[in-house]
Design an enzyme around this catalytic site. Structure first.
Site, PDB file in Angstrom:
ATOM      1  N   HIS A 265       7.021  -0.732   6.428  1.00  0.00           N
ATOM      2  CA  HIS A 265       6.567  -0.231   5.116  1.00  0.00           C
ATOM      3  C   HIS A 265       6.088  -1.396   4.231  1.00  0.00           C
ATOM      4  CE1 HIS A 265       7.049   3.312   2.111  1.00  0.00           C
ATOM      5  NE2 HIS A 265       6.028   2.552   1.797  1.00  0.00           N
TER       6      HIS A 265
ATOM      7  N   ARG B 236       2.924   8.111   4.004  1.00  0.00           N
ATOM      8  CA  ARG B 236       4.340   8.383   3.796  1.00  0.00           C
ATOM      9  C   ARG B 236       4.949   8.925   5.077  1.00  0.00           C
ATOM     10  NH1 ARG B 236       4.760   5.375   0.348  1.00  0.00           N
ATOM     11  NH2 ARG B 236       5.055   5.676  -1.879  1.00  0.00           N
TER      12      ARG B 236
ATOM     13  N   GLU C 282      13.838   5.599   6.718  1.00  0.00           N
ATOM     14  CA  GLU C 282      13.527   4.170   6.601  1.00  0.00           C
ATOM     15  C   GLU C 282      14.771   3.382   6.221  1.00  0.00           C
ATOM     16  OE1 GLU C 282      10.084   3.491   4.150  1.00  0.00           O
ATOM     17  OE2 GLU C 282       8.832   4.742   5.416  1.00  0.00           O
TER      18      GLU C 282
HETATM   19  P1  NAD Z   1      -4.560   9.523  -4.014  1.00  0.00           P
HETATM   20  O1  NAD Z   1      -3.795  10.468  -4.861  1.00  0.00           O
HETATM   21  O2  NAD Z   1      -5.590   8.664  -4.628  1.00  0.00           O
HETATM   22  O3  NAD Z   1      -5.235  10.332  -2.818  1.00  0.00           O
HETATM   23  C1  NAD Z   1      -4.588  11.352  -2.117  1.00  0.00           C
HETATM   24  C2  NAD Z   1      -5.670  12.265  -1.572  1.00  0.00           C
HETATM   25  O4  NAD Z   1      -5.044  13.227  -0.735  1.00  0.00           O
HETATM   26  C3  NAD Z   1      -6.417  13.040  -2.648  1.00  0.00           C
HETATM   27  O5  NAD Z   1      -7.821  12.900  -2.498  1.00  0.00           O
HETATM   28  C4  NAD Z   1      -5.983  14.479  -2.427  1.00  0.00           C
HETATM   29  O6  NAD Z   1      -7.007  15.394  -2.733  1.00  0.00           O
HETATM   30  C5  NAD Z   1      -5.665  14.471  -0.967  1.00  0.00           C
HETATM   31  N1  NAD Z   1      -4.732  15.530  -0.586  1.00  0.00           N
HETATM   32  C6  NAD Z   1      -3.645  15.973  -1.258  1.00  0.00           C
HETATM   33  N2  NAD Z   1      -3.043  16.953  -0.564  1.00  0.00           N
HETATM   34  C7  NAD Z   1      -3.763  17.113   0.568  1.00  0.00           C
HETATM   35  C8  NAD Z   1      -3.643  17.954   1.688  1.00  0.00           C
HETATM   36  N3  NAD Z   1      -2.656  18.859   1.780  1.00  0.00           N
HETATM   37  N4  NAD Z   1      -4.539  17.838   2.684  1.00  0.00           N
HETATM   38  C9  NAD Z   1      -5.544  16.928   2.613  1.00  0.00           C
HETATM   39  N5  NAD Z   1      -5.736  16.116   1.559  1.00  0.00           N
HETATM   40  C10 NAD Z   1      -4.842  16.200   0.565  1.00  0.00           C
HETATM   41  O7  NAD Z   1      -3.450   8.645  -3.275  1.00  0.00           O
HETATM   42  P2  NAD Z   1      -3.620   7.188  -2.667  1.00  0.00           P
HETATM   43  O8  NAD Z   1      -3.337   6.178  -3.723  1.00  0.00           O
HETATM   44  O9  NAD Z   1      -4.871   7.125  -1.889  1.00  0.00           O
HETATM   45  O10 NAD Z   1      -2.365   7.164  -1.669  1.00  0.00           O
HETATM   46  C11 NAD Z   1      -2.413   7.856  -0.419  1.00  0.00           C
HETATM   47  C12 NAD Z   1      -1.058   7.778   0.268  1.00  0.00           C
HETATM   48  O11 NAD Z   1      -0.715   6.413   0.497  1.00  0.00           O
HETATM   49  C13 NAD Z   1       0.095   8.356  -0.548  1.00  0.00           C
HETATM   50  O12 NAD Z   1       0.968   9.039   0.319  1.00  0.00           O
HETATM   51  C14 NAD Z   1       0.812   7.130  -1.047  1.00  0.00           C
HETATM   52  O13 NAD Z   1       2.165   7.396  -1.297  1.00  0.00           O
HETATM   53  C15 NAD Z   1       0.640   6.215   0.138  1.00  0.00           C
HETATM   54  N6  NAD Z   1       0.877   4.791  -0.129  1.00  0.00           N
HETATM   55  C16 NAD Z   1       1.555   4.088   0.812  1.00  0.00           C
HETATM   56  C17 NAD Z   1       1.819   2.750   0.607  1.00  0.00           C
HETATM   57  C18 NAD Z   1       2.569   1.957   1.641  1.00  0.00           C
HETATM   58  O14 NAD Z   1       3.201   0.976   1.292  1.00  0.00           O
HETATM   59  N7  NAD Z   1       2.522   2.326   2.892  1.00  0.00           N
HETATM   60  C19 NAD Z   1       1.378   2.137  -0.572  1.00  0.00           C
HETATM   61  C20 NAD Z   1       0.642   2.874  -1.498  1.00  0.00           C
HETATM   62  C21 NAD Z   1       0.383   4.228  -1.265  1.00  0.00           C
END
Ligand code: NAD
Length: 523
Positions: A276, A229, A258
């Protein structure tokens, strides 16, 4: 069940749904038409075009589930849905592989300078020495956030013979070990990593998680990739580092704004950027449609979907184990609500014995609240909206736990107080729900059917007078239990009767000498 598919989703999802529900596909529906027609649907599936606003939700009298075929739910008013008791589901796992693959693509593009080399060749140049890259092999990957996507990135990077170290303070060490990664603090990860990849959500805690101080710790030739993000990396700090060769390079799919407007980052050669699109593949869209269609099917079948955003969810096996206590919770909530005088102001819930260790107590608390609120409210209260409604009604909830369950595997204790009354109950499951204590009286009551409770002075003949009064009104007693604190003190009578005790009979019993309260319960 009638389901509206308001945005175009993969046909496979629609086909799955068609087998169990009536599907209306209207991907051009206007916001006004949606408000006018939503009242007839029990489920709605959207992608990004349709906004499920508070106005829509307020008119959605039959709606049980709002399904977003994707990850974010920015186009759904989750708060309004929660207040109305409507589940909101998404398909978070649909994009994990897609985003992980894009992350790998960004990594390779950055370390091998593919994007600028491509641009150069297309400009009819042949700058072979300008694009010297580095291998990923034997390099250290620093992963910030080891969730669905982070873990997929790690397993792909292993194929490139990279070592992974992870910063994720919420990941238990044992789980990290099973995943074959080493956990460390952020500083160590940033210090050791050759390539850092971000996979955390954007939260107040992760906003500008990577800024000047963190970049200073990194190796001067390190690369950083953000496909999570915008806002997690401080773009000003990143620009300064990249333009001063403090970093080897960066790759971004997401931005603080964005699309990025007048961003100085876009003027640099050592950054790779995409708009994105990390989640944009045909497979991710297909999977999102299939996942949310299955969630809706689960609701049609009376089950609980797994990706509910506004309610705690447990897997089927855990739920089956908890089921007797879910039933008990509803009974106890309803019992307490019907037996107290006045509006409940405080509710104290204590989970005892094995239940004190159960990580899913929240489900039981929500069920107790459902039981407490349903007898007094017109609109149905469910697991989703119960906490919100309890808060709106000014009920303060305190939860506690103790290992002492007085010889039972588990018990649940509830103490409710209103302005002028207080009731406490304790129940357990012994192949069926049982109330074992009411106020200070030990009892053995099955909370079921039409019940009657009277509180009276423990004097000879008091039980007979109450029984006679019910008999006069043709109310047959099935089961009787009495309890008292001390002989001649205060006593309680709990009856299971064959019909509802009418309010005028309750009044007559209350007016009897030595009786100081009488209530009827429907459980
Ligand atoms: P998820 O919830 O499965 O994993 C997130 C991880 O981050 C968890 O293991 C959590 O423990 C950890 N976490 C939370 N806060 C933290 C902190 N302060 N420090 C360190 N670790 C921390 O999420 P995901 O499905 O793996 O998604 C990850 C990211 O990817 C999210 O930000 C999501 O919005 C983003 N995403 C982006 C796109 C895109 O189009 N670019 C698409 C899907 C997801």
């Amino acid at each position: 069940m009638k389901v509206i598919v308001a945005d175009s989703i993969n046909q496979k999802g629609i086909d799955n749904l068609k087998e169990v529900a009536e599907i209306i596909v209207d991907t051009n529906i206007s916001p006004e038409e949606l408000v006018d027609t939503i009242g007839q649907y029990e489920a709605i599936i959207v992608r990004s075009r349709t906004k499920v606003t508070r106005e829509v939700i307020e008119r959605a009298d039959k709606l049980k589930i709002i399904a977003r075929a994707g990850v974010g739910v920015d186009n759904v008013d989750v708060e309004a849905a929660t207040e109305k008791g409507i589940m909101v589901v998404n398909a978070p796992e649909s994009t994990s592989i897609t985003v992980a693959e894009h992350t790998l693509g960004m990594m390779l593009t950055a370390v091998r300078k593919i994007a600028i080399a491509d641009k150069s060749v297309k400009e009819n140049k042949w700058e072979k020495t300008r694009f010297m890259g580095v291998e990923l092999r034997n390099k250290t990957l620093g992963v910030v956030g080891m969730g669905r996507i982070g873990s997929q990135v790690v397993s792909r990077c292993k194929a490139f013979e990279m070592d992974a170290i992870v910063y994720d303070p919420y990941l238990p060490k044992k789980v990290a070990k099973q995943m074959g990664v080493e956990l460390d603090d952020l500083e160590t990860v940033l210090k050791k990593a050759d390539v850092i990849t971000i996979h955390v959500p954007l939260t107040p805690e992760t906003k500008h998680l990577i800024s000047n101080k963190e970049i200073d710790i990194m190796k001067d030739d390190a690369f950083i990739v953000n496909c999570a993000r915008g806002g997690i990396i401080d773009e000003e700090a990143l620009y300064n580092a990249l333009s001063n060769d403090k970093l080897g390079g960066a790759a971004l799919d997401v931005y603080e704004e964005e699309p990025p407007k007048n961003s100085k980052l876009l003027t640099l050669d050592n950054i790779v950027v995409t708009p994105h699109i990390a989640a944009s593949t045909k497979e991710a869209q297909r999977d999102a449609a299939i996942i949310v269609a299955n969630e809706v099917i689960e609701v049609i079948k009376g089950g609980t979907p797994k990706n509910v955003l506004n309610m705690p969810v447990v897997d089927q096996k855990t739920y089956e184990k908890m089921k007797p206590y879910v039933k008990l919770s509803k009974k106890l909530g309803s019992f307490v609500s019907q037996s107290i005088t006045g509006q409940i102001k405080e509710l104290e819930i204590v989970y005892c014995g094995e239940l004190s260790e159960n990580p899913n107590q929240n489900i039981l608390t929500r069920t107790i609240l459902q039981g407490v609120l349903n007898p007094v409210l017109n609109d149905p209260v469910n697991m989703i909206n119960a906490p919100t409604i309890a808060k709106e009604r000014g009920i303060t909830i305190t939860e506690g736990k103790t290992c002492n369950s007085k010889g039972y595997d588990s018990t649940i204790k509830i103490r409710a107080s209103s302005d002028n009354d207080e009731v406490s109950l304790e129940g357990t499951d012994l192949y069926e729900s049982k109330v074992i204590k009411i106020n200070n009286y030990w009892v053995d009551v099955k909370p079921e059917g039409h019940m009657f409770i009277a509180k009276y002075n423990d004097i000879p003949g008091a039980i007979g007078t109450i029984g006679t009064k019910l008999g006069e009104r043709n109310i047959n007693i099935g089961i009787m239990q009495v309890g008292r604190d001390i002989a001649g003190g205060r006593a309680i009578m709990i009856l299971t009767v064959d019909q509802k005790v009418p309010s005028d009979v309750l009044e007559e019993v209350k007016n009897l000498d030595n009786v100081f309260d009488a209530v009827g319960l429907e459980l």
